[in-house]
Design an enzyme around this catalytic site. Structure first.
Site, short mmCIF file in Angstrom:
data_model
loop_
_atom_site.label_atom_id
_atom_site.label_comp_id
_atom_site.label_asym_id
_atom_site.label_seq_id
_atom_site.Cartn_x
_atom_site.Cartn_y
_atom_site.Cartn_z
N ASP A 167 0.79 -1.25 0.00
CA ASP A 167 0.00 0.00 0.00
C ASP A 167 0.81 1.29 0.00
OD1 ASP A 167 -2.04 -1.81 0.26
OD2 ASP A 167 -2.56 -1.31 2.32
N GLU A 197 -7.33 -2.92 -4.02
CA GLU A 197 -8.68 -2.66 -3.52
C GLU A 197 -9.10 -1.24 -3.90
OE1 GLU A 197 -10.62 -4.07 0.55
OE2 GLU A 197 -9.16 -2.47 0.84
N GLU A 252 -7.81 5.56 -4.23
CA GLU A 252 -6.64 6.06 -3.50
C GLU A 252 -5.40 6.03 -4.39
OE1 GLU A 252 -7.09 5.60 1.21
OE2 GLU A 252 -7.24 3.66 0.17
#
Length: 981
Positions: free
Chosen positions: A436, A513, A517
């Site tokens: 991430d 996911e 973002e």
């Protein structure tokens, strides 16, 4: 006596391992108590670059043997006994939870080494932009395997032995024998070509183990075939000995046209012959945006249909639609209420977890609040928000404390082994798993861009700019010569989107996911690059943003409903995996609000791509309501109301007004931003993706046909911005400039001289448009002469105004020509798609054919748009005519195979012919002769199993001979000849 003591600031030397960058620094030492990423990297001495993480194949570098990898159309796995290959193409299924296409534990087969039963491990031996080579070694016995995205081929080289292929059950061999180097096989419905070197032979024919004796050579290859035919096997054999050795992506942002041009290049080595090309399969986001000539072979995948091409490179072109630092100050909000929300946000005291993700969310929240406070005239609040951003960024951007010692918290550490930057405190596996980084650091970069918008000095390299660029290099390093970080860590240039997991240690492959973002990160690059006059970073961000936007619309949202499996019942994907698409959950919950909202947040001025498809937005919102059993939302109500504003602004305002007093905003959002967004869209409408500009910090909004042009000029000089619809705007420096299309400065010389609507039925010349984008006029050699519209390309459009006298079904004929088979366009009525037409290769740019269809039109005056969704075709005219009444039916013919219906419209001198097969047909061709003239041949238009053709200029005095050629169950038949006298 007076003693004066002079004191001077003493510069701390810092700790050993502190690396200074301007006023900031990072650490080469792991902070005390921090968790580091594993030390082991499974790589051979051949690898001398920083190891990519967060890729589709990354697990090869992390584990002794890999979990499943998904280089679509294949699925593969590195095992102790060899390399497992599986073809999911014909096994894709769908259900309420997922589009499913993962590898199983049995099929299709494993390629091993004839002299090795068990390999001690597998290692990365080489990699490039979307291919990887892994090595299996035991002593002097090696097997090197090369494979990659979009390739149906797998290439092998051996030392010390031969390829041994183990099947769970014996395969069917339908081409070749023990003495031929090439075999065509089928195993459990999957077809493959196995290619040994010339002169090689096979053992094990008829058993579950095949061994190819390499005839003193070292190469071998396998291909997954799209069908079981000798012709297809022969075609793929042309490329089977052309081993791919390198792949490279390159991009260019053309500011004048606002196009991102991406080039994908292959380098190959010919093991036999001289072929230097390969066959590759393109994902939907690629083949929908390329002019590359495509082959007829296709593969299914969890991303949708993959289409093939051949060559050593291909190119895509995509439109960049602009970003903004925030929405402008154009809303219908009450300024006093907005100021109250700003005051509430200013009074907040952040005390939540100080890790890279949640601090990132805090920074993102402040970065949206600052420009809103600025617009509201509250400069004190705006300064306070930006002061907190600076304070937090500078804290994280400094690895030492005031005494020069290594910080224990809120700093960045560089791991030289993996070539990565890790922030501490970490979260969600961002340290030990390298997960991430683009999500977390994207918030930091976007917040830094907000500071750079108003304080360029802070962003200079001798201040804090180098630390911001260090984060950019970690998540999206653009420089192949940079020896600190791998190339484009989080972004997959072939898949078109980013990956979240650093290790990809899942049998479903890697995953991503929150696509939104990722978009937030890429928008941060664009805004930072433009604010700091760094065109390289700006254009990198534009490439990433535009490509991922297209991937999101295809694979997460499937806005055109062409990619998700028909049995997948969800309106959106919550998470993309290599082996599946998930729609029923996120990592932490199955709560519908979060399942949907995870791909919206954070909603900012760079989120306007969410507004490009309001019909899809409505569908997705209604699905959320259904899954949630109503509008009683548990969390993230603010995000849902903002999303609702895209498709129904009045409902969004009603939800907001009814619930604002008891609403707790999502952690990265605020009531001020919620209010500002909804009531700006109330005035502006949605962003119009059909209009682009020659400056990237822009948006064009469209509400009921009224456009508002918005530019934030991030330069210090006045700038003239040209929009693709002919509008021109002069933007003042370092500020918003807005203008509407009724301000009188739009270029009116880009449409028809007669703006009046056309009353149906009518034949409309393509060049008689009222507005257009991207096309050119040219002289036509079609019947009637005059002009046609040429160079119709993806994103181009033509607008017309029509008056429909009565609601009903209408015939429409399009006169088109093309020298490629990639043409496609949609017919939009008031922004709703009512027809989609594939344009075939007609044999030349002036070889004209008529394509027919049926559309439904409501009564009244409407805007009609021809919108190109495919490449390179010409259009001369289109004609809309009424369907004949039932009493105008002339004749019917019926056989066991089909029914023919012929209808004469004497009013418009048209003949309508419909051919309805009793068994679904792959094609139906009509052949006819009018008045003993030249025979005409057309592929009829399939309208829901009813194949149609319109013959124009056919009166009661004319006579016709006609017949059909049609497909039935794989065979071709001709009908009898019919006559109209």
């Amino acid at each position: 006596m007076v003693i004066i003591v002079l004191t001077f600031p003493v510069a701390t030397l810092g700790f050993e391992g502190e690396e200074k960058l301007g006023l900031g620094s990072y650490s080469n030492q792991l902070p005390p108590g921090a968790t580091d990423v594993q030390e082991t990297i499974y790589q051979t001495p051949q690898v001398d670059e920083k190891m990519p993480t967060n890729d589709w194949w990354s697990n090869v570098a992390w584990d002794q043997y890999s979990t499943a990898q998904y280089p679509h159309p294949l699925a593969v796995k590195n095992q102790e006994d060899g390399f497992r290959i599986y073809n999911p193409s014909h096994r894709i299924t769908g259900n309420d939870a997922c589009v499913c296409g993962w590898i199983n534990d049995i099929h299709d087969f494993t390629v091993g080494h004839s002299n090795v039963n068990t390999f001690p491990d597998t290692k990365v031996d080489n990699f490039n932009d979307w291919f990887v080579s892994t090595q299996f070694q035991e002593g002097n016995n090696t097997m090197d395997v090369t494979y990659g995205h979009g390739s149906p081929f797998v290439f092998f080289t051996f030392t010390g032995g031969n390829p041994e292929i183990d099947f769970y059950t014996s395969p069917t061999i339908w081409s070749g024998d023990a003495n031929s180097p090439v075999l065509g096989i089928t195993i459990e419905g999957s077809h493959y070509g196995l290619f040994g070197p010339s002169g090689s032979t096979w053992d094990g024919i008829g058993t579950s183990t095949l061994t190819n004796h390499l005839n003193d050579k070292d190469y071998f290859s396998i291909v997954a075939l799209p069908d079981q035919s000798e012709a297809t096997l022969a075609k793929f054999q042309e490329y089977a000995y052309s081993h791919v050795t390198d792949t490279k992506v390159d991009w260019h942002y053309d500011e004048t046209t606002s196009e991102v041009i991406t080039t994908y290049q292959y380098t190959t080595t010919a093991k036999e012959g001289s072929n230097n090309s390969t066959i590759f399969a393109l994902y939907p986001h690629q083949w929908k945006n390329t002019s590359q000539e495509l082959l007829d072979y296709t593969y299914n995948s969890v991303r949708g249909l993959m289409k093939t091409a051949e060559g050593s490179q291909f190119e895509t072109k995509m439109k960049f639609t602009g970003v903004l630092p925030s929405l402008p100050n154009e809303g219908s909000y009450d300024l006093e209420q907005l100021s109250q929300f700003i005051d509430e946000a200013e009074e907040e005291d952040y005390t939540d977890t100080p890790d890279t993700y949640w601090i990132g969310k805090r920074l993102g929240k402040l970065a949206t609040l600052a420009p809103i406070a600025e617009q509201a005239g509250d400069s004190t609040a705006a300064d306070n928000f930006r002061t907190e951003i600076k304070s937090r960024l500078e804290d994280w951007f400094t690895a030492s404390d005031s005494q020069g010692n290594l910080n224990t918290s809120e700093l960045f550490y560089y791991n030289d082994n993996w070539g990565t930057l890790i922030g501490y405190p970490d979260s969600f596996g961002s340290a030990e798993e390298l997960n991430d980084h683009h999500f977390h650091y994207g918030y930091f970069i976007k917040a830094a861009a907000e500071i750079a918008r108003v304080d360029r000095n802070w962003a200079e390299d001798d201040q804090w700019g180098q630390m911001v660029k260090l984060l950019i290099r970690d998540i999206a390093n653009w420089d192949r010569n940079d020896n600190q970080f791998p190339f484009l860590r989080n972004f997959d240039p072939y898949a078109g989107h980013s990956w979240a997991s650093g290790h990809a240690r899942f049998d479903d492959g890697n995953n991503n996911e929150s696509s939104s973002e990722a978009m937030n990160a890429w928008a941060g690059l664009i805004l930072w690059g433009e604010a700091t006059n760094d065109q390289t970073i700006r254009d990198l961000g534009i490439y990433l943003y535009t490509t991922e936007m297209n991937a999101i619309n295809e694979y997460w949202f499937d806005v055109d409903e062409t990619n998700h499996h028909e049995d997948f019942t969800r309106s959106t994907a919550s998470m993309i995996w290599g082996g599946k698409t998930v729609g029923d959950a996120v990592w932490w919950t199955a709560n519908p609000e979060e399942v949907h909202g995870i791909n919206w947040l954070p909603i900012t001025g760079a989120s306007l791509y969410l507004t490009h498809h309001p019909a899809y937005t409505e569908k997705n919102y209604q699905a959320l309501i259904n899954e949630n059993n109503g509008t009683d939302f548990d969390v993230w109500e603010d995000l849902i109301y903002m999303y609702r504003a895209i498709s129904n602004i009045e409902d969004a305002k009603s939800l907001y007004e009814s619930n604002i007093d008891n609403l707790t905003p999502e952690a990265g959002n605020s009531k001020a931003h919620l209010y500002h967004w909804i009531y700006n869209l109330d005035v502006l409408g949605n962003a119009d993706p059909s209009v682009t500009a020659d400056y990237p910090i822009n948006a064009v909004f469209n509400k009921d046909g009224n456009k508002t042009y918005v530019v934030y000029n991030l330069t210090n000089e006045q700038k003239t911005v040209h929009f693709s619809d002919g509008y021109t705007l002069t933007a003042e420096p370092n500020s918003f400039t807005t203008s509407t299309n009724d301000d009188g400065n739009e270029d009116d010389d880009n449409g028809s001289e007669d703006p009046n609507q056309v009353i149906l039925p009518a034949k409309i010349e393509a060049e008689d448009y009222q507005d257009m984008y991207g096309i050119q006029h040219e002289t036509t050699t079609d019947i009637g002469g005059g002009e046609n519209i040429g160079y119709f390309d993806v994103g181009d459009w033509l607008d017309y105004t029509i008056e429909v006298p009565a609601e009903g079904d209408y015939y429409i004929d399009y006169r088109v020509a093309s020298n490629t088979s990639n043409g496609q366009f949609q017919l939009l009525l008031n922004d709703d798609t009512i027809d989609t037409i594939d344009v075939p290769n007609t044999g030349g740019w002036q070889s004209w054919t008529t394509l027919s269809s049926t559309i439904h039109l409501p009564e009244g005056v409407h805007q009609l748009r021809l919108y190109a969704t495919g490449f390179e075709f010409n259009i001369n005219w289109f004609e809309i005519s009424t369907l004949p009444a039932d009493d105008e039916e002339d004749e019917n013919h019926s056989t066991d195979d089909y029914t023919v219906n012929v209808q004469q419209d004497d009013t418009n001198n048209q003949l309508f012919i419909a051919f309805t097969p009793t068994t679904e047909a792959e094609y139906v061709d009509i052949h006819y002769v009018v008045n003993d003239s030249t025979q005409q041949n057309f592929r009829m238009t399939n309208n829901g199993g009813n194949w149609q053709q319109t013959i124009n200029n056919f009166s009661q005095e004319d006579h016709l001979e006609y017949w059909f050629t049609y497909e039935k169950e794989g065979l071709q038949y001709d009908s009898p000849h019919y006559f109209i006298e």
